[in-house]
Write a protein that holds these residues in place. Sequence first.
Motif, PDB file in Angstrom:
ATOM      1  N   ARG A 225      57.016 -38.973  24.051  1.00  0.00           N
ATOM      2  CA  ARG A 225      57.208 -40.285  23.911  1.00  0.00           C
ATOM      3  C   ARG A 225      56.120 -41.570  23.090  1.00  0.00           C
ATOM      4  O   ARG A 225      56.443 -42.117  23.423  1.00  0.00           O
ATOM      5  CB  ARG A 225      57.623 -40.751  25.541  1.00  0.00           C
ATOM      6  N   TYR A 313      53.046 -33.194  33.650  1.00  0.00           N
ATOM      7  CA  TYR A 313      54.150 -33.598  33.563  1.00  0.00           C
ATOM      8  C   TYR A 313      53.782 -35.080  34.991  1.00  0.00           C
ATOM      9  O   TYR A 313      53.296 -34.594  36.470  1.00  0.00           O
ATOM     10  CB  TYR A 313      55.023 -33.027  34.272  1.00  0.00           C
ATOM     11  N   GLU A 319      58.594 -36.180  33.766  1.00  0.00           N
ATOM     12  CA  GLU A 319      58.444 -36.211  31.676  1.00  0.00           C
ATOM     13  C   GLU A 319      57.354 -36.429  31.519  1.00  0.00           C
ATOM     14  O   GLU A 319      56.129 -35.726  32.054  1.00  0.00           O
ATOM     15  CB  GLU A 319      58.802 -38.218  32.145  1.00  0.00           C
ATOM     16  N   SER A 386      61.826 -32.734  30.026  1.00  0.00           N
ATOM     17  CA  SER A 386      60.904 -31.936  31.221  1.00  0.00           C
ATOM     18  C   SER A 386      61.016 -31.375  31.741  1.00  0.00           C
ATOM     19  O   SER A 386      61.972 -29.907  31.565  1.00  0.00           O
ATOM     20  CB  SER A 386      62.481 -33.494  32.068  1.00  0.00           C
ATOM     21  N   TYR A 419      66.299 -33.833  37.826  1.00  0.00           N
ATOM     22  CA  TYR A 419      65.929 -34.792  37.089  1.00  0.00           C
ATOM     23  C   TYR A 419      66.698 -36.565  38.005  1.00  0.00           C
ATOM     24  O   TYR A 419      66.247 -37.429  38.756  1.00  0.00           O
ATOM     25  CB  TYR A 419      65.563 -34.890  35.923  1.00  0.00           C
TER      26      TYR A 419
END
Length: 560
Positions: A225, A313, A319, A386, A419
């Motif tokens: 990201r 994570y 994430e 994820s 999630y």
Amino acid sequence: MLAFILTKAHRSATRLTRRLPRFHARFPAALHAPAAAAVLSALVFLPRPASAEVQRIGVFIGIDHGLADEPTLHYASRDAKEMGEAFRAAGTIDEDRIYLLVNTPLDKVRGALEEVRGRVRELRKSGKESMVLIYYSGHANSQGLHVQGREFPRQELSQYLDSLESNLKVVILDACESGDYLRRKGGHLVEAPKLVTLDKLEGKGTIYISSSSAGEMSQESEDYRGAIFTHHFLNGMRGLADYDGDKNIRLMEAFDYARVSTKREEIQGKVDQQNPEFDFDLTGESDPIVAHLNRQESRLLLEKMPSGPLEIYNGSTLELESKVWLTGQDTVSFSLPSNKHILTYGEKDGSRILEVDLTWQRTAVVKPDIFRCKSKSLLFSKGGRSLDMGFHGVQIGMRRFSPFEATGLESMDYILRGYWTKQTLGATFTQAGFNGGNSGIANSMRLYGMEYTAETPLVRGMRGQILAGAGASWQWARQRITDSRFGNSPPVVDGRPLPLSKQVDANLYRVSLPVECEGYFPLRMWISASVAPGVYMYASGGGERFRLGMEPGMAVGHQF
């Protein structure tokens, strides 16, 4: 005098190169461009004048939107925010000296740079030294930076740096063709990604760091990201670039770690060709500190970890936060936010997984033998990949049972977390009684049932979340009423004795819309408070009835 200067230069270069042998031992030689030490040893260092602490100013620019014909970037603005926060958390740039320019029009970018110029001028007048760091993530080419549909010419940036009266200027460009901004010997570009000593620079006291060589593309990662080079530069600042173990990360250490890690991505086929570079012209201290590890809030101490990538994570959102490269011989400190984290690395028989809770502790020691083995299970979510860790658990709860105001309903629940979901499958039970006092009428009741609830988070934080969802339940109720006013002689009506007790069985159904607030605590515990408005339906031999109700409750749970 010349002999003194050359002696000083040799000593300074020696101090700098002491940090690099350990680095070269950590990574294969094939990954290395010409060593930074060879370049630095060619510089002439003058003694630094005695003065007050250097005043550091940071300008962090993240622009997702370039020119009209360029695609929108996903993470350039996020890169700038993370870099600014990293320098603040590392204790090298104070918050009131950080300029964060995210998707800002070019005129405002120029205005911020002029404000920095004014602050530097005032510091110089007061006899204080200053360092200015400018970071840019976004679109660019060899002609200039692309800022919200307009071009910030390369020549204008160069002239600005030349006229800036700061003692040291550091420019970090994570953009396509950012290698074109490096000034090269002879005034021309070289094709290979070489590190070249300069005869003359337009602005003295300037360090340029680029995420790519001339003509190359810089790349973003959906997994990270963010930009690949920036991701690894940040990891270096967080501790992985502390090659000499002095708990201070210097600029060249962070750059070297980011460059080699970016090259590893290329070798493994994760990214296209990308060769980070640096260039400089210095007459002062050449390798400024960019991070003080002892000022970081919490950290992992990685001991005897196997070689290869280690993925970290976020324990709340699942994430991917960081991907770091280890060699199997390192014992390193890596700074992370005070939160829950999931660590994983791969082996032939699956993944090794470890949960680390830094919410309440400053340092966690991580060794391979405390990881647990689990088959690889990945899911894809908004913002990248994820890890499905299966955050399941059990909880016990109690709530007021609305149809019977004075009754508390206990439950034992199994929790399945994903999630975006928290699912609750539970068994409920209670019993209550009323002896009637002087009335002589006693009432007793037992309830057993099952319920299911599915919720999704509305607000998430490091130490809790707020959820909302829907649920359904079924209860089987048995009620017994006993009349003891007549002793063992029941009244007789129409020649028939009336029963002294009566038993009624009924089914109760409920549909609800719960709202829940969860708080996380050490030892994998959570406590939650909830309220659930709902509709109840009674079904018994006497027919069906409906009723609205509200059930407040609390629960305590433990995560597996």
